[in-house]
Design a protein around this motif. Structure first.
Motif, PDB file in Angstrom:
ATOM      1  N   ARG A   2       0.940  -1.241   0.090  1.00 55.28           N
ATOM      2  CA  ARG A   2      -0.005  -0.002   0.127  1.00 55.28           C
ATOM      3  C   ARG A   2       1.011   1.479  -0.072  1.00 55.28           C
ATOM      4  O   ARG A   2       0.517   2.315  -0.800  1.00 55.28           O
ATOM      5  CB  ARG A   2      -0.763   0.338   1.173  1.00 55.28           C
ATOM      6  N   GLU A   3       1.839   0.975   0.691  1.00 55.59           N
ATOM      7  CA  GLU A   3       2.799   2.338   0.763  1.00 55.59           C
ATOM      8  C   GLU A   3       3.527   2.571  -0.630  1.00 55.59           C
ATOM      9  O   GLU A   3       3.836   3.528  -1.133  1.00 55.59           O
ATOM     10  CB  GLU A   3       4.149   1.960   1.971  1.00 55.59           C
ATOM     11  N   ALA A   4       3.809   1.459  -1.284  1.00 53.79           N
ATOM     12  CA  ALA A   4       4.626   1.496  -2.576  1.00 53.79           C
ATOM     13  C   ALA A   4       3.416   2.176  -3.532  1.00 53.79           C
ATOM     14  O   ALA A   4       3.706   2.899  -4.172  1.00 53.79           O
ATOM     15  CB  ALA A   4       4.813   0.084  -3.162  1.00 53.79           C
ATOM     16  N   ILE A   5       2.133   1.708  -3.534  1.00 55.60           N
ATOM     17  CA  ILE A   5       1.332   2.263  -4.378  1.00 55.60           C
ATOM     18  C   ILE A   5       1.168   4.063  -4.110  1.00 55.60           C
ATOM     19  O   ILE A   5       1.162   4.679  -5.020  1.00 55.60           O
ATOM     20  CB  ILE A   5      -0.318   1.896  -4.077  1.00 55.60           C
ATOM     21  N   ASP A   6       1.230   4.390  -2.802  1.00 58.99           N
ATOM     22  CA  ASP A   6       1.159   5.808  -2.495  1.00 58.99           C
ATOM     23  C   ASP A   6       2.668   6.624  -3.069  1.00 58.99           C
ATOM     24  O   ASP A   6       2.345   7.565  -3.816  1.00 58.99           O
ATOM     25  CB  ASP A   6       1.112   6.203  -1.055  1.00 58.99           C
ATOM     26  N   ILE A   7       3.654   6.008  -3.155  1.00 59.95           N
ATOM     27  CA  ILE A   7       4.909   6.687  -3.403  1.00 59.95           C
ATOM     28  C   ILE A   7       4.945   6.581  -4.969  1.00 59.95           C
ATOM     29  O   ILE A   7       5.475   7.716  -5.562  1.00 59.95           O
ATOM     30  CB  ILE A   7       6.090   5.683  -3.040  1.00 59.95           C
ATOM     31  N   HIS A   8       4.503   5.676  -5.420  1.00 63.27           N
ATOM     32  CA  HIS A   8       4.721   5.971  -7.174  1.00 63.27           C
ATOM     33  C   HIS A   8       3.538   6.509  -7.610  1.00 63.27           C
ATOM     34  O   HIS A   8       3.774   7.205  -8.640  1.00 63.27           O
ATOM     35  CB  HIS A   8       4.671   4.393  -7.872  1.00 63.27           C
ATOM     36  N   ALA A   9       2.431   6.704  -6.742  1.00 65.72           N
ATOM     37  CA  ALA A   9       1.246   7.322  -7.499  1.00 65.72           C
ATOM     38  C   ALA A   9       1.599   8.928  -7.380  1.00 65.72           C
ATOM     39  O   ALA A   9       1.381   9.561  -8.075  1.00 65.72           O
ATOM     40  CB  ALA A   9       0.089   7.024  -6.843  1.00 65.72           C
ATOM     41  N   ASP A  10       2.169   9.267  -6.214  1.00 67.89           N
ATOM     42  CA  ASP A  10       2.464  10.701  -6.131  1.00 67.89           C
ATOM     43  C   ASP A  10       3.770  11.071  -6.949  1.00 67.89           C
ATOM     44  O   ASP A  10       3.493  12.278  -7.670  1.00 67.89           O
ATOM     45  CB  ASP A  10       3.317  10.676  -4.515  1.00 67.89           C
ATOM     46  N   ALA A  11       4.499  10.050  -7.316  1.00 70.19           N
ATOM     47  CA  ALA A  11       5.481  10.654  -8.242  1.00 70.19           C
ATOM     48  C   ALA A  11       5.068  10.530  -9.763  1.00 70.19           C
ATOM     49  O   ALA A  11       5.561  11.260 -10.579  1.00 70.19           O
ATOM     50  CB  ALA A  11       6.809   9.343  -8.345  1.00 70.19           C
ATOM     51  N   LEU A  12       4.133   9.570  -9.878  1.00 66.98           N
ATOM     52  CA  LEU A  12       3.412   9.763 -11.313  1.00 66.98           C
ATOM     53  C   LEU A  12       2.619  11.164 -11.449  1.00 66.98           C
ATOM     54  O   LEU A  12       2.711  11.645 -12.445  1.00 66.98           O
ATOM     55  CB  LEU A  12       2.533   8.744 -11.256  1.00 66.98           C
ATOM     56  N   LYS A  13       1.955  11.559 -10.343  1.00 67.19           N
ATOM     57  CA  LYS A  13       1.188  12.761 -10.527  1.00 67.19           C
ATOM     58  C   LYS A  13       2.099  13.869 -10.384  1.00 67.19           C
ATOM     59  O   LYS A  13       1.848  14.915 -11.395  1.00 67.19           O
ATOM     60  CB  LYS A  13       0.345  12.887  -9.268  1.00 67.19           C
ATOM     61  N   LEU A 117       6.957   5.419 -14.410  1.00 67.28           N
ATOM     62  CA  LEU A 117       8.119   5.396 -15.652  1.00 67.28           C
ATOM     63  C   LEU A 117       7.443   6.133 -16.615  1.00 67.28           C
ATOM     64  O   LEU A 117       8.247   6.907 -17.356  1.00 67.28           O
ATOM     65  CB  LEU A 117       8.663   4.231 -15.875  1.00 67.28           C
ATOM     66  N   ASP A 118       6.197   5.803 -17.106  1.00 68.41           N
ATOM     67  CA  ASP A 118       5.677   6.231 -18.453  1.00 68.41           C
ATOM     68  C   ASP A 118       5.562   7.867 -18.124  1.00 68.41           C
ATOM     69  O   ASP A 118       5.828   8.643 -19.118  1.00 68.41           O
ATOM     70  CB  ASP A 118       4.431   5.608 -18.581  1.00 68.41           C
ATOM     71  N   ALA A 119       4.942   8.183 -17.144  1.00 61.48           N
ATOM     72  CA  ALA A 119       4.763   9.677 -16.810  1.00 61.48           C
ATOM     73  C   ALA A 119       6.248  10.434 -16.805  1.00 61.48           C
ATOM     74  O   ALA A 119       6.315  11.435 -17.461  1.00 61.48           O
ATOM     75  CB  ALA A 119       4.018   9.882 -15.653  1.00 61.48           C
ATOM     76  N   GLU A 120       7.158   9.866 -16.175  1.00 64.71           N
ATOM     77  CA  GLU A 120       8.311  10.466 -16.163  1.00 64.71           C
ATOM     78  C   GLU A 120       8.943  10.591 -17.541  1.00 64.71           C
ATOM     79  O   GLU A 120       9.789  11.563 -17.813  1.00 64.71           O
ATOM     80  CB  GLU A 120       9.297   9.691 -15.206  1.00 64.71           C
ATOM     81  N   ALA A 122       7.687  11.421 -20.115  1.00 66.19           N
ATOM     82  CA  ALA A 122       7.314  12.491 -20.741  1.00 66.19           C
ATOM     83  C   ALA A 122       7.925  13.772 -20.705  1.00 66.19           C
ATOM     84  O   ALA A 122       7.498  14.909 -21.215  1.00 66.19           O
ATOM     85  CB  ALA A 122       5.645  12.877 -20.196  1.00 66.19           C
ATOM     86  N   LEU A 123       8.702  13.630 -19.553  1.00 68.40           N
ATOM     87  CA  LEU A 123       9.497  15.044 -19.117  1.00 68.40           C
ATOM     88  C   LEU A 123      10.718  15.315 -20.047  1.00 68.40           C
ATOM     89  O   LEU A 123      11.169  14.085 -20.473  1.00 68.40           O
ATOM     90  CB  LEU A 123       9.858  14.941 -17.824  1.00 68.40           C
ATOM     91  N   ASP A 124      11.124  16.667 -20.198  1.00 63.94           N
ATOM     92  CA  ASP A 124      12.122  17.046 -21.019  1.00 63.94           C
ATOM     93  C   ASP A 124      13.406  16.409 -20.099  1.00 63.94           C
ATOM     94  O   ASP A 124      14.478  16.012 -20.716  1.00 63.94           O
ATOM     95  CB  ASP A 124      12.089  18.419 -21.062  1.00 63.94           C
ATOM     96  N   ASP A 125      13.368  16.473 -18.804  1.00 68.18           N
ATOM     97  CA  ASP A 125      14.696  16.021 -18.308  1.00 68.18           C
ATOM     98  C   ASP A 125      14.097  14.712 -17.437  1.00 68.18           C
ATOM     99  O   ASP A 125      13.482  14.908 -16.424  1.00 68.18           O
ATOM    100  CB  ASP A 125      15.049  16.880 -17.307  1.00 68.18           C
ATOM    101  N   VAL A 126      14.199  13.343 -17.998  1.00 65.67           N
ATOM    102  CA  VAL A 126      13.773  12.229 -17.336  1.00 65.67           C
ATOM    103  C   VAL A 126      14.430  11.861 -16.071  1.00 65.67           C
ATOM    104  O   VAL A 126      15.732  11.944 -16.227  1.00 65.67           O
ATOM    105  CB  VAL A 126      13.451  11.223 -18.150  1.00 65.67           C
ATOM    106  N   PRO A 127      13.887  11.797 -14.755  1.00 62.77           N
ATOM    107  CA  PRO A 127      14.568  11.457 -13.746  1.00 62.77           C
ATOM    108  C   PRO A 127      15.248  10.186 -13.655  1.00 62.77           C
ATOM    109  O   PRO A 127      14.733   9.151 -14.442  1.00 62.77           O
ATOM    110  CB  PRO A 127      13.662  11.782 -12.500  1.00 62.77           C
ATOM    111  N   PRO A 128      16.361   9.670 -13.121  1.00 62.44           N
ATOM    112  CA  PRO A 128      16.929   8.671 -12.852  1.00 62.44           C
ATOM    113  C   PRO A 128      16.393   7.521 -12.093  1.00 62.44           C
ATOM    114  O   PRO A 128      16.977   7.319 -11.249  1.00 62.44           O
ATOM    115  CB  PRO A 128      18.496   9.028 -12.663  1.00 62.44           C
ATOM    116  N   THR A 129      14.961   7.309 -12.250  1.00 60.62           N
ATOM    117  CA  THR A 129      14.487   6.420 -11.180  1.00 60.62           C
ATOM    118  C   THR A 129      14.995   5.120 -11.421  1.00 60.62           C
ATOM    119  O   THR A 129      15.174   4.297 -12.441  1.00 60.62           O
ATOM    120  CB  THR A 129      12.823   6.556 -11.393  1.00 60.62           C
ATOM    121  N   ARG A 130      15.255   4.519 -10.184  1.00 60.53           N
ATOM    122  CA  ARG A 130      15.472   3.148 -10.150  1.00 60.53           C
ATOM    123  C   ARG A 130      14.700   2.340  -9.163  1.00 60.53           C
ATOM    124  O   ARG A 130      14.526   2.978  -7.757  1.00 60.53           O
ATOM    125  CB  ARG A 130      17.113   2.776  -9.963  1.00 60.53           C
TER     126      ARG A 130
END
Length: 205
Positions: A2-13, A117-120, A122-130
């Motif tokens: 559940r925490e992972a959902i929140d973390i990744h949904a917040d980053a997506l938004k 990852l898909d939302a990121e 779309a950014l000009d500067d794609v963050p180095p998410t791992r």
């Protein structure tokens, strides 16, 4: 999870807001950011209905501001629905397979992470998410042992990360590398895994 959902949904938004609704999603060329948000909101809303055994198909609004608010509502409802005991039986759209609330929680954690990852993208500067090896390996396992068989697909593949190995049937494809890269490869996202053979039969929906 559940925490992972929140973390990744917040980053997506965050990425969606920064990119804007009309920005193209590089990872999914047919989509704009608005399409992506409508999809994840629909999936989250559908998961809520399945977790409470009342399957319905949500209808995302067209207006961008309305869409964001609607998705926030789906997320709040999902947190409540997933607050049930993980072993609670849930509605299964997969004939012959039982599904629990815990299964849907895990499914949404990985669905949301991949679309982050898909939302990121779309950014000009794609963050180095791992993703951590623990989370990525769980995502690989969820893809191969939960999602793939429920989609009626036979996985004739060997998948290897530094931490785990999965082997099914007589492998006609092999994937190896860091768990993060293998996870992305199975989902058809940009990666640096080693791939031999054809992964197309496993293509994620």
């Amino acid at each position: 999870m559940r925490e992972a959902i929140d973390i990744h949904a917040d980053a997506l938004k965050r990425a969606a807001l920064k990119a804007g609704p009309t920005a193209p999603v590089r990872n999914c060329p047919k989509w704009t950011v608005s399409d992506l948000v409508a999809h994840i909101g629909f999936v989250h809303g559908l998961a809520v209905s399945l977790a409470v055994n009342r399957p319905v198909k949500p209808v995302p609004p067209d207006d961008w501001a309305d869409l964001l608010g609607w998705w926030d509502g789906q997320r709040l409802a999902m947190r409540e629905a997933f607050g049930q005991a993980p072993e609670t039986p849930a509605f299964s759209p997969y004939p012959g397979f039982e599904v629990t609330v815990g299964d849907w929680t895990r499914r949404m954690a990985h669905e949301t992470a991949i679309h982050r990852l898909d939302a990121e993208s779309a950014l000009d500067d794609v963050p180095p998410t791992r993703f951590s090896p623990e989370f990525a390996n769980d995502g690989i396992d969820e893809f191969l042992t939960f999602l793939t068989p429920r989609r009626g697909i036979t996985a004739d593949v060997r998948v290897t990360t530094p931490e785990r190995t999965w082997a099914f049937g007589e492998p006609n494809a092999e994937v190896s590398g860091a768990a993060d890269d293998v996870y992305r490869a199975l989902w058809g996202r940009p990666h640096q895994a080693s791939v031999t053979g054809d992964l197309e039969p496993l293509a994620a929906p």
